[in-house]
Design a protein around this motif. Sequence first.
Motif, mmCIF file in Angstrom:
data_model
loop_
_atom_site.group_PDB
_atom_site.id
_atom_site.type_symbol
_atom_site.label_atom_id
_atom_site.label_comp_id
_atom_site.label_asym_id
_atom_site.label_seq_id
_atom_site.Cartn_x
_atom_site.Cartn_y
_atom_site.Cartn_z
ATOM 1 N N ASP A 10 0.872 -1.056 0.060
ATOM 2 C CA ASP A 10 -0.015 0.042 0.152
ATOM 3 C C ASP A 10 0.844 1.298 -0.153
ATOM 4 O O ASP A 10 2.148 1.279 0.304
ATOM 5 N N GLU A 11 0.184 2.314 -0.299
ATOM 6 C CA GLU A 11 0.907 3.466 -0.069
ATOM 7 C C GLU A 11 1.160 3.895 1.229
ATOM 8 O O GLU A 11 0.101 3.670 2.162
ATOM 9 N N PRO A 12 2.113 4.188 1.709
ATOM 10 C CA PRO A 12 2.596 4.080 3.242
ATOM 11 C C PRO A 12 1.570 5.164 3.956
ATOM 12 O O PRO A 12 1.266 4.667 5.181
ATOM 13 N N GLY A 13 1.230 6.137 3.435
ATOM 14 C CA GLY A 13 0.261 7.224 4.046
ATOM 15 C C GLY A 13 -1.400 6.973 3.995
ATOM 16 O O GLY A 13 -1.826 7.675 4.750
ATOM 17 N N GLY A 14 -1.549 5.991 3.226
ATOM 18 C CA GLY A 14 -3.000 5.823 3.149
ATOM 19 C C GLY A 14 -3.828 4.920 4.166
ATOM 20 O O GLY A 14 -3.015 4.416 5.165
ATOM 21 N N GLN A 15 -5.010 4.761 4.187
ATOM 22 C CA GLN A 15 -5.656 4.078 5.321
ATOM 23 C C GLN A 15 -5.544 2.878 5.345
ATOM 24 O O GLN A 15 -5.329 2.207 6.247
ATOM 25 N N ASP A 16 -5.161 2.160 4.043
ATOM 26 C CA ASP A 16 -4.863 0.800 3.796
ATOM 27 C C ASP A 16 -3.289 0.541 4.630
ATOM 28 O O ASP A 16 -3.390 -0.433 5.162
ATOM 29 N N GLY A 17 -2.665 1.471 4.212
ATOM 30 C CA GLY A 17 -1.198 1.292 4.894
ATOM 31 C C GLY A 17 -1.287 1.290 6.433
ATOM 32 O O GLY A 17 -0.514 0.695 7.353
ATOM 33 N N LEU A 18 -2.075 2.360 6.992
ATOM 34 C CA LEU A 18 -2.116 2.546 8.450
ATOM 35 C C LEU A 18 -2.862 1.272 8.978
ATOM 36 O O LEU A 18 -2.486 0.564 9.936
ATOM 37 N N ALA A 19 -3.977 0.818 8.359
ATOM 38 C CA ALA A 19 -4.581 -0.446 8.841
ATOM 39 C C ALA A 19 -3.462 -1.632 8.800
ATOM 40 O O ALA A 19 -3.459 -2.434 9.840
ATOM 41 N N ARG A 20 -2.722 -1.760 7.726
ATOM 42 C CA ARG A 20 -1.743 -2.863 7.788
ATOM 43 C C ARG A 20 -0.669 -2.603 8.701
ATOM 44 O O ARG A 20 -0.158 -3.620 9.533
ATOM 45 N N ALA A 21 -0.180 -1.319 9.056
ATOM 46 C CA ALA A 21 0.983 -1.282 9.966
ATOM 47 C C ALA A 21 0.280 -1.766 11.372
ATOM 48 O O ALA A 21 0.883 -2.144 12.138
ATOM 49 N N ALA A 23 -2.157 -3.806 11.852
ATOM 50 C CA ALA A 23 -2.021 -5.129 12.148
ATOM 51 C C ALA A 23 -0.924 -5.943 12.431
ATOM 52 O O ALA A 23 -0.701 -6.941 13.350
ATOM 53 N N LEU A 24 0.202 -5.399 11.607
ATOM 54 C CA LEU A 24 1.307 -6.010 11.737
ATOM 55 C C LEU A 24 1.884 -5.700 13.357
ATOM 56 O O LEU A 24 2.549 -6.699 13.844
ATOM 57 N N GLY A 25 1.451 -4.837 13.854
ATOM 58 C CA GLY A 25 1.817 -4.441 15.186
ATOM 59 C C GLY A 25 1.099 -5.622 16.068
ATOM 60 O O GLY A 25 1.656 -6.063 17.142
ATOM 61 N N VAL A 26 0.023 -5.595 15.978
ATOM 62 C CA VAL A 26 -0.830 -6.516 16.729
ATOM 63 C C VAL A 26 -0.170 -7.965 16.551
ATOM 64 O O VAL A 26 0.111 -8.611 17.518
ATOM 65 N N LEU A 27 0.313 -8.419 15.391
ATOM 66 C CA LEU A 27 0.759 -9.741 15.257
ATOM 67 C C LEU A 27 2.147 -9.825 15.887
ATOM 68 O O LEU A 27 2.580 -10.812 16.542
ATOM 69 N N HIS A 28 2.907 -8.746 15.880
ATOM 70 C CA HIS A 28 4.056 -8.752 16.654
ATOM 71 C C HIS A 28 4.056 -8.943 17.887
ATOM 72 O O HIS A 28 4.895 -9.485 18.875
ATOM 73 N N ALA A 73 1.291 -15.402 5.270
ATOM 74 C CA ALA A 73 2.420 -14.554 4.751
ATOM 75 C C ALA A 73 2.034 -13.393 5.263
ATOM 76 O O ALA A 73 1.183 -12.665 5.131
ATOM 77 N N LEU A 74 3.030 -12.566 6.063
ATOM 78 C CA LEU A 74 3.077 -11.214 6.584
ATOM 79 C C LEU A 74 3.011 -10.203 5.448
ATOM 80 O O LEU A 74 2.142 -9.121 5.622
ATOM 81 N N VAL A 78 -3.544 -7.830 5.853
ATOM 82 C CA VAL A 78 -4.499 -6.782 5.803
ATOM 83 C C VAL A 78 -4.764 -6.177 6.903
ATOM 84 O O VAL A 78 -4.809 -5.036 7.171
ATOM 85 N N ALA A 79 -5.424 -7.135 7.889
ATOM 86 C CA ALA A 79 -5.781 -6.750 9.254
ATOM 87 C C ALA A 79 -5.499 -7.855 10.269
ATOM 88 O O ALA A 79 -5.660 -8.770 9.699
ATOM 89 N N ALA A 80 -5.565 -7.418 11.507
ATOM 90 C CA ALA A 80 -5.419 -8.521 12.245
ATOM 91 C C ALA A 80 -5.881 -7.919 13.758
ATOM 92 O O ALA A 80 -5.489 -6.680 14.106
ATOM 93 N N LYS A 81 -6.732 -8.694 14.512
ATOM 94 C CA LYS A 81 -7.031 -8.022 16.127
ATOM 95 C C LYS A 81 -7.255 -9.325 16.984
ATOM 96 O O LYS A 81 -7.446 -10.407 16.421
ATOM 97 N N HIS A 82 -7.065 -8.803 18.294
ATOM 98 C CA HIS A 82 -7.479 -9.947 19.208
ATOM 99 C C HIS A 82 -8.966 -10.270 19.587
ATOM 100 O O HIS A 82 -9.487 -9.210 19.067
ATOM 101 N N VAL A 83 -9.391 -11.492 19.485
ATOM 102 C CA VAL A 83 -10.616 -11.814 19.710
ATOM 103 C C VAL A 83 -10.790 -12.692 20.976
ATOM 104 O O VAL A 83 -10.034 -13.222 21.484
ATOM 105 N N PRO A 84 -12.173 -12.360 21.597
ATOM 106 C CA PRO A 84 -12.305 -13.225 22.590
ATOM 107 C C PRO A 84 -12.112 -14.888 22.446
ATOM 108 O O PRO A 84 -12.244 -15.055 21.315
#
Length: 142
Positions: A10-21, A23-28, A73-74, A78-84
Amino acid sequence: MSVHEPGEQDEPGGQDGLARALALGVLHDAGLGDRLVVRAHDGGGARDALGDLIARTATAVTIHTRRGPVEVALVDVVAAKHVPAAPDASARLTPFGAGFDAPCGESTSHGERNLAPGRTLLAERGVGRPRRAAPGSSTPPP
């Protein structure tokens, strides 16, 4: 949301890029055994993996789903989150009326009426009395 080919960035500054960043933080930051949902590009669409994180490498995560382990594959995330935690099978609701011997208003095997406490059948209260035939009619009412 834009459409991407697998592995396309994605473009680094776009919404998709922010959501991806995010998500990768959640996975990390997630620990092994954490329950997650991970969405990743898959051909022309996306797929979700819901389950427990069982492995993580520099290029992928592995989620243990109901159908078995799924490696994501990282670069495709696109997205990741914790779930109950998954609900316990014994905590599921029973079907309406489960556990009753007879439908409401009918006699149970013990000869008792299956009604809520303090309730009586309409017929016992005089409601629903038989109707009289209409004058000049030879057939009884329904």
